[in-house]
Design an enzyme around this catalytic site. Structure first.
Site, PDB file in Angstrom:
ATOM      1  N   ASP A 405       0.826  -1.210   0.000  1.00 38.28           N
ATOM      2  CA  ASP A 405       0.000   0.000   0.000  1.00 38.28           C
ATOM      3  C   ASP A 405       0.863   1.264   0.000  1.00 38.28           C
ATOM      4  OD1 ASP A 405      -1.978   1.859   0.370  1.00 38.28           O
ATOM      5  OD2 ASP A 405      -2.940   0.810   2.037  1.00 38.28           O
ATOM      6  N   ASP A 468     -10.837   3.555  -1.326  1.00 39.75           N
ATOM      7  CA  ASP A 468     -11.453   2.509  -0.490  1.00 39.75           C
ATOM      8  C   ASP A 468     -12.960   2.428  -0.687  1.00 39.75           C
ATOM      9  OD1 ASP A 468      -8.903   2.440   0.445  1.00 39.75           O
ATOM     10  OD2 ASP A 468      -9.453   2.439   2.562  1.00 39.75           O
TER      11      ASP A 468
HETATM   12  C1  GAL Z   1      -5.775   1.924   2.761  1.00 41.06           C
HETATM   13  C2  GAL Z   1      -6.204   0.774   1.876  1.00 41.06           C
HETATM   14  C3  GAL Z   1      -7.195  -0.063   2.647  1.00 41.06           C
HETATM   15  C4  GAL Z   1      -6.512  -0.576   3.907  1.00 41.06           C
HETATM   16  C5  GAL Z   1      -5.938   0.575   4.716  1.00 41.06           C
HETATM   17  C6  GAL Z   1      -5.093   0.095   5.877  1.00 41.06           C
HETATM   18  O1  GAL Z   1      -4.876   2.726   2.080  1.00 41.06           O
HETATM   19  O2  GAL Z   1      -6.781   1.288   0.703  1.00 41.06           O
HETATM   20  O3  GAL Z   1      -7.668  -1.116   1.848  1.00 41.06           O
HETATM   21  O4  GAL Z   1      -5.517  -1.483   3.549  1.00 41.06           O
HETATM   22  O5  GAL Z   1      -5.127   1.398   3.915  1.00 41.06           O
HETATM   23  O6  GAL Z   1      -4.547   1.148   6.612  1.00 41.06           O
END
Ligand code: GAL
Length: 652
Positions: A405, A468
């Site tokens: 990420d 998300d």
């Molecule tokens: C976001 C991601 C989510 C989750 C989250 C965890 O950036 O899109 O799916 O993984 O971080 O902090």
């Protein structure tokens, strides 16, 4: 409810003649129970916007109004008691600099009474001023436009009813029963799940044959490549294939009621994830409230509920398993790495290797999460400058999947140019390549730089195409239908990922709630993700799955659309008035077709064989109930519920 007596003579001059010199009550829309409204984001605003700011449209501030966010819907019972409805509608100036755009609609039951044009951030408002004579149920909606729901802070400013006698009342959205369409699985044995599976030579191999039917079931696998063995009782195949090649394996399952066989193609070469990964991820239910116990419970639930018998196999831990730098919380704080620089887990994951071994012993696979920045999105330790060490650690622990990420790599990247966007993903690709483990590589950077165009080039087996997802219609609708055009970039080994599933009990922990999607919206969500050949990652607490949620996730004919070995992603082939048809070609020459209704009322939708590029007579099979609807010449028509779908297979 605050009322103001008003003599309507001035309004009479402006509008119509019918209000002649009668006294009306003014009932402000915002004085009704606005909590009954469903809105896309934020909170329904009483005299404020969905963010709690003043209602300002095009530079003018209004004391009264109802703040929403598209898509929104608000049901009202008027019982014929109102005379007029008035409002000024537009996008709140709090989003003036952004690119919000939405359409406002007013319905009386199924009839559209009024509709705005496309209203934009900072643009002029429109006036609604319409008769409410004899109207029983009124529906106020705002809808997103093609650019999606971002910044659509839709306000009904200065909105009120002129009431003759009976006051308007806010009511709940009509109840939609959760009807289970998926038939019960037979007790005779049946093999489900992927028909093709990829692995790399010399790496650990693990594949659990997914089979439904009364236990005990005896498994056989003829034609397994050398190096692999099958446990005849569990159906779990393990080992290492030494020789690259394509192996056709004949699987059989036998129980006291019968026998079933199916071919499994094992391709040992460079590519893994030959069909979209099917699994679970901890984020949408537990977020940072995740711990080892919950992950084990998820794995047990995947097996015990029967989901694993339908092809589901990954148990993925998302953020928050590492140490959180500078935290004084003794559970998550501490030393981020050991003396050798190896990443530490926090105290919620005391034995990562033990956890991975446990999950593997069930025949399932385990996934992890990190990122290229110094920290993850939730502020935990990530891989920056330790990529090789961390990749090796993930492999040593036994991970089979890595979600990587972007997050605070934002602080490191010079800009969002393509080389900068690709760089951290190539670094991890190389690090993973050195580990001798089959690790599905999932890029998460929300679609920046049109990642679908180059995700495969940096080794991605899948890449998030969006921000998300949340468990509401505007999120699922805008993300799902927003995938049109990405189909050229999906295929075996590399998939577009429109984010995880939001059916069942979700909540981003610790408090969970039942998904806010209606039953039809849930059918749309799963059908569309299946057509999109998206990785399917269950986002709910699987230990609390109700029968309806289970039925959505265990329909083999629907899952087969997702897992089809051609690996095609559906294209949108028809689109008008909120109705859409998406279709994809399947391995056996048939077509999977989704007829979708994004509108608020049931609608009839026709797909012609010309739209599908076929002609003649075809059988249409309704995939949720798994029944043939009959033979059709040149076209097929169905009535599709509001926000609902009909998912069919059209075959010769
Ligand atoms: C976001 C991601 C989510 C989750 C989250 C965890 O950036 O899109 O799916 O993984 O971080 O902090």
């Amino acid at each position: 409810m605050k009322l103001i007596k008003l003599l309507v003579v001035p309004i009479l001059l402006l509008n119509t003649n019918f209000l002649k010199s009668q006294t009306y009550d003014t009932v402000w829309l915002s004085s009704l129970d606005i909590s009954k409204a469903t809105i896309g984001w934020g909170k329904p605003g009483k005299d404020v916007s969905c963010m709690g700011n003043p209602i300002i449209l095009n530079g003018k501030t209004y004391k009264k109004g109802f703040g929403t966010h598209a898509s929104s819907i608000f049901y009202l019972k008027l019982n014929g008691g109102s005379a007029r409805f008035h409002a000024l509608v537009g996008i709140n100036d709090e989003e003036k600099a952004s690119s919000g755009s939405a359409v406002f609609k007013v319905y009386s039951n199924n009839d559209l009474l009024w509709q705005s044009g496309i209203l934009k951030s900072g643009g002029p408002e429109e006036v609604v001023d319409i008769s409410m004579a004899n109207i029983d149920t009124l529906i106020l909606c705002t809808e997103t436009t093609a650019d999606g729901p971002n910044y659509d802070h839709t306000d009904w400013a200065d909105s009120y009813f002129l009431v003759k006698n009976t006051f308007p009342v806010a009511i709940d959205k009509p109840f939609e029963p959760a009807i289970i369409l998926t038939p019960k699985v037979p007790l005779t044995p049946r093999i489900n799940g992927p028909k093709i599976y990829g692995s790399r030579p010399g790496n650990d191999f693990l594949f659990r044959i997914s089979a439904t039917g009364e236990r005990p079931i005896a498994f056989t696998a003829n034609g397994l490549p050398s190096g692999l063995t099958l446990d005849a009782k569990t159906g779990i195949i393990t080992g290492k294939i030494k020789q690259a090649g394509k192996y056709e394996v004949n699987l059989t399952t036998t129980n006291k009621l019968g026998k079933n066989s199916r071919k499994l193609t094992i391709v040992c070469g460079n590519q893994i994830a030959l069909t979209p990964p099917l699994g679970w991820n901890s984020w949408n239910c537990f977020a940072c409230d995740v711990d080892e116990k919950k992950v084990k419970a998820a794995a047990n639930a995947m097996v015990n509920s029967g989901l694993a018998d339908h092809g589901w196999s990954y148990i993925n831990i998302d953020d928050c398993w590492m140490v959180k730098p500078e935290s004084d919380d003794s559970i998550v704080g501490g030393k981020t790495r050991d003396a050798q620089g190896n990443m530490n887990t926090n105290k919620k994951f005391p034995d990562m290797k033990g956890l991975a071994d446990y999950i593997h012993s069930l025949g399932l696979k385990i996934g992890t999460y990190s990122g290229p920045g110094p920290k993850t999105c939730a502020g935990y330790t990530a891989c920056y400058q330790f990529e090789e060490k961390d990749a090796q650690r993930f492999a040593d622990w036994g991970f089979d999947y890595l979600k990587y990420d972007w997050c605070d790599y934002e602080l490191i990247a010079k800009d969002h140019s393509l080389p900068e966007l690709k760089k951290p993903y190539s670094v991890m690709q190389n690090a993973l390549g050195k580990t001798n483990r089959d690790i599905v590589y999932s890029l998460c950077q929300y679609g920046m730089g049109d990642v679908w165009e180059w995700g495969a080039e940096v080794g991605g087996n899948c890449w998030r195409t969006t921000g998300d997802i949340t468990d509401d219609w505007s999120s699922v609708e805008s993300i799902g239908f927003g995938q049109a055009g990405h189909e050229a970039f999906a295929g075996p080994g590399h998939w577009n990922d429109p984010d995880m599933l939001v059916v069942g009990k979700v909540g981003w922990g610790p408090q969970l709630h039942y998904t806010r999607l209606s039953p039809n919206e849930q059918y749309t969500h799963i059908s569309l993700w299946a057509l999109l050949a998206a990785p399917l990652l269950i986002g709910c607490d699987m230990t609390q799955m109700d029968e309806f949620t289970y039925s959505l996730l265990s329909n083999d004919e629907v899952l087969d659309v997702n897992q089809d070995i051609l690996g095609k992603q559906a294209s949108r082939i028809v689109q008008y008035d909120g109705l859409e048809v998406w279709s994809k070609e399947l391995e056996d020459g048939s077509k999977a077709v989704g007829l979708f209704n994004r509108g608020l009322f049931p609608a009839s939708l026709t797909v012609t064989w010309k739209d599908l590029g076929i002609s003649g007579t075809y059988t249409v099979r309704d995939l949720w109930p798994q029944t043939d609807e009959g033979k059709f010449d040149q076209k097929y028509t169905a009535t599709i519920p509001a926000h609902g779908v009909k998912l069919v297979r059209v075959y010769k």
